[in-house]
Design a protein around this motif. Structure first.
Motif, PDB file in Angstrom:
ATOM      1  N   ILE A 128      40.680  42.355  33.191  1.00  0.00           N
ATOM      2  CA  ILE A 128      40.532  43.747  33.618  1.00  0.00           C
ATOM      3  C   ILE A 128      39.880  43.783  34.993  1.00  0.00           C
ATOM      4  O   ILE A 128      38.954  43.014  35.276  1.00  0.00           O
ATOM      5  N   SER A 129      40.345  44.667  35.845  1.00  0.00           N
ATOM      6  CA  SER A 129      39.846  44.744  37.219  1.00  0.00           C
ATOM      7  C   SER A 129      38.339  44.928  37.276  1.00  0.00           C
ATOM      8  O   SER A 129      37.666  44.354  38.143  1.00  0.00           O
ATOM      9  N   GLU A 130      37.803  45.718  36.370  1.00  0.00           N
ATOM     10  CA  GLU A 130      36.362  45.965  36.343  1.00  0.00           C
ATOM     11  C   GLU A 130      35.575  44.668  36.185  1.00  0.00           C
ATOM     12  O   GLU A 130      34.566  44.445  36.846  1.00  0.00           O
ATOM     13  N   ASP A 131      36.043  43.788  35.298  1.00  0.00           N
ATOM     14  CA  ASP A 131      35.368  42.505  35.078  1.00  0.00           C
ATOM     15  C   ASP A 131      35.522  41.590  36.283  1.00  0.00           C
ATOM     16  O   ASP A 131      34.589  40.865  36.642  1.00  0.00           O
ATOM     17  N   ILE A 132      36.690  41.608  36.907  1.00  0.00           N
ATOM     18  CA  ILE A 132      36.922  40.782  38.092  1.00  0.00           C
ATOM     19  C   ILE A 132      35.982  41.193  39.223  1.00  0.00           C
ATOM     20  O   ILE A 132      35.417  40.345  39.923  1.00  0.00           O
ATOM     21  N   CYS A 142      41.016  38.115  45.087  1.00  0.00           N
ATOM     22  CA  CYS A 142      41.038  38.995  43.908  1.00  0.00           C
ATOM     23  C   CYS A 142      42.170  40.007  44.069  1.00  0.00           C
ATOM     24  O   CYS A 142      42.290  40.637  45.131  1.00  0.00           O
ATOM     25  N   ILE A 143      42.982  40.149  43.040  1.00  0.00           N
ATOM     26  CA  ILE A 143      44.039  41.179  43.026  1.00  0.00           C
ATOM     27  C   ILE A 143      43.642  42.177  41.958  1.00  0.00           C
ATOM     28  O   ILE A 143      43.637  41.861  40.765  1.00  0.00           O
ATOM     29  N   LEU A 149      37.286  46.865  46.564  1.00  0.00           N
ATOM     30  CA  LEU A 149      35.957  46.265  46.636  1.00  0.00           C
ATOM     31  C   LEU A 149      35.334  46.624  47.979  1.00  0.00           C
ATOM     32  O   LEU A 149      35.856  46.257  49.036  1.00  0.00           O
ATOM     33  N   LYS A 150      34.208  47.309  47.938  1.00  0.00           N
ATOM     34  CA  LYS A 150      33.584  47.770  49.179  1.00  0.00           C
ATOM     35  C   LYS A 150      32.971  46.629  49.975  1.00  0.00           C
ATOM     36  O   LYS A 150      32.884  46.693  51.199  1.00  0.00           O
ATOM     37  N   SER A 262      41.796  41.516  47.672  1.00  0.00           N
ATOM     38  CA  SER A 262      40.465  41.526  48.284  1.00  0.00           C
ATOM     39  C   SER A 262      39.960  40.103  48.447  1.00  0.00           C
ATOM     40  O   SER A 262      40.219  39.231  47.605  1.00  0.00           O
ATOM     41  N   TYR A 263      39.218  39.885  49.533  1.00  0.00           N
ATOM     42  CA  TYR A 263      38.693  38.549  49.805  1.00  0.00           C
ATOM     43  C   TYR A 263      37.475  38.649  50.718  1.00  0.00           C
ATOM     44  O   TYR A 263      37.274  39.652  51.411  1.00  0.00           O
ATOM     45  N   GLN A 264      36.659  37.598  50.714  1.00  0.00           N
ATOM     46  CA  GLN A 264      35.456  37.564  51.516  1.00  0.00           C
ATOM     47  C   GLN A 264      35.796  37.221  52.968  1.00  0.00           C
ATOM     48  O   GLN A 264      36.752  36.484  53.253  1.00  0.00           O
TER      49      GLN A 264
END
Length: 286
Positions: A128-132, A142-143, A149-150, A262-264
């Motif tokens: 689930i996206s929330e857990d990721i 992350c997809i 992701l802020k 999303s990525y760092q």
């Protein structure tokens, strides 16, 4: 000590039980117990106190866990440096992906990717996206679905409008009362649906909610006439001509789920990561 031993300690600490850890890493409970005993014998210290409910770190265990984190971080940093310095795309690509995307789109994308870059090792987690989002720093990419992701660089891959389906029609003049079939998702998805139903309670009233674990189960229940289901367009294209449906709208605009990669910052310096993100952003999803 192997790197896998340090990873096992972190997993035991995170999950909190030997049984749960064994299930998560797909080995037997006695094997985990035996490995933990070996590690404790190696350090000559008890790392966990075994209680009836969970594992509790000892003071020595806290020190050893801190060391384990450093070892794993340094190992990953070394692999990253080696990947960056090499002209050939190789190394590890760690991905955390929304379950829906992993089922619907990711197999094709990863098939093409691994064909182009066979020396890259794929480390994939789905959920689930929330857990990721809670553990997003543990992965290269992350997809996710819903809000971006802020704290990360995020690229919107596609918009996914929502529809409510049923085997029975949606009358405009009378109230429709039917069970609602819901699938396990993150809170943002449920909030979109609940908000839409609240503003359309004069037209549609769920008699009760039936909750299932997966979106495919939800679809099959709906197709059997058990109740209504709110589904994203990405998994319901073939159903548009088969079943009555209504587009979810708010203030004249479609109620939509966004999908992000999303990525760092700086992670695209790794060739295997940069190539994967390029492949994602070039993909036509539907």
């Amino acid at each position: 000590m192997k790197i896998e031993d340090y990873e096992l300690l972190l997993k035991l600490n995170k999950i909190g039980t030997i049984r749960g850890t064994a299930k998560a890493i797909l080995i037997s409970q006695p094997a985990v117990t035996q490995r933990l005993k070996f590690i404790e014998d190696y350090f000559g210290e008890m790392i966990f106190i075994r209680t009836p409910k969970n594992l509790v770190l000892t003071p020595s265990g806290e020190i050893i866990l801190q060391h384990a984190k450093r070892v794993i971080e340094e190992e990953q940093a070394l692999k990253n440096r080696l990947s960056t310095s090499s002209m050939e795309v190789q190394g590890t690509l760690s991905i955390a992906c929304s379950s829906l995307i992993s089922q619907r789109f990711l197999p094709k994308i990863l098939g093409e990717y691994t064909s182009l870059f066979p020396k890259v090792t794929i480390d994939l987690v789905t959920g689930i996206s929330e857990d990721i989002k809670k553990n997003h720093k543990d992965y290269h990419v992350c997809i996710i679905r819903g809000e971006k992701l802020k704290e990360s660089t995020s690229i919107r891959l596609f918009d996914d409008p929502l529809y409510i389906f049923d085997t029975e029609s949606f009358p405009k003049e009378t109230l429709k009362e039917r069970p609602l079939i819901s699938f396990k998702s993150d809170d943002s998805m449920h909030e979109l649906v609940d908000n839409w139903l609240y503003h359309h309670q004069h037209r549609i009233k769920p008699l009760r909610t039936i909750t299932v674990d997966q979106i495919e189960t939800c679809k099959q229940f709906m197709k059997q006439g058990i109740g209504m289901a709110v589904l994203p367009k990405s998994v319901s294209d073939s159903m548009m001509d088969e079943f009555p449906h209504v587009a979810l709208e708010s203030d004249g605009k479609p109620v939509t789920r966004y999908t992000w990669v999303s990525y760092q910052e700086g992670i695209r310096e790794l060739p295997q990561v940069d190539q994967f993100i390029n492949m994602l952003t070039d993909e036509t999803f539907f």
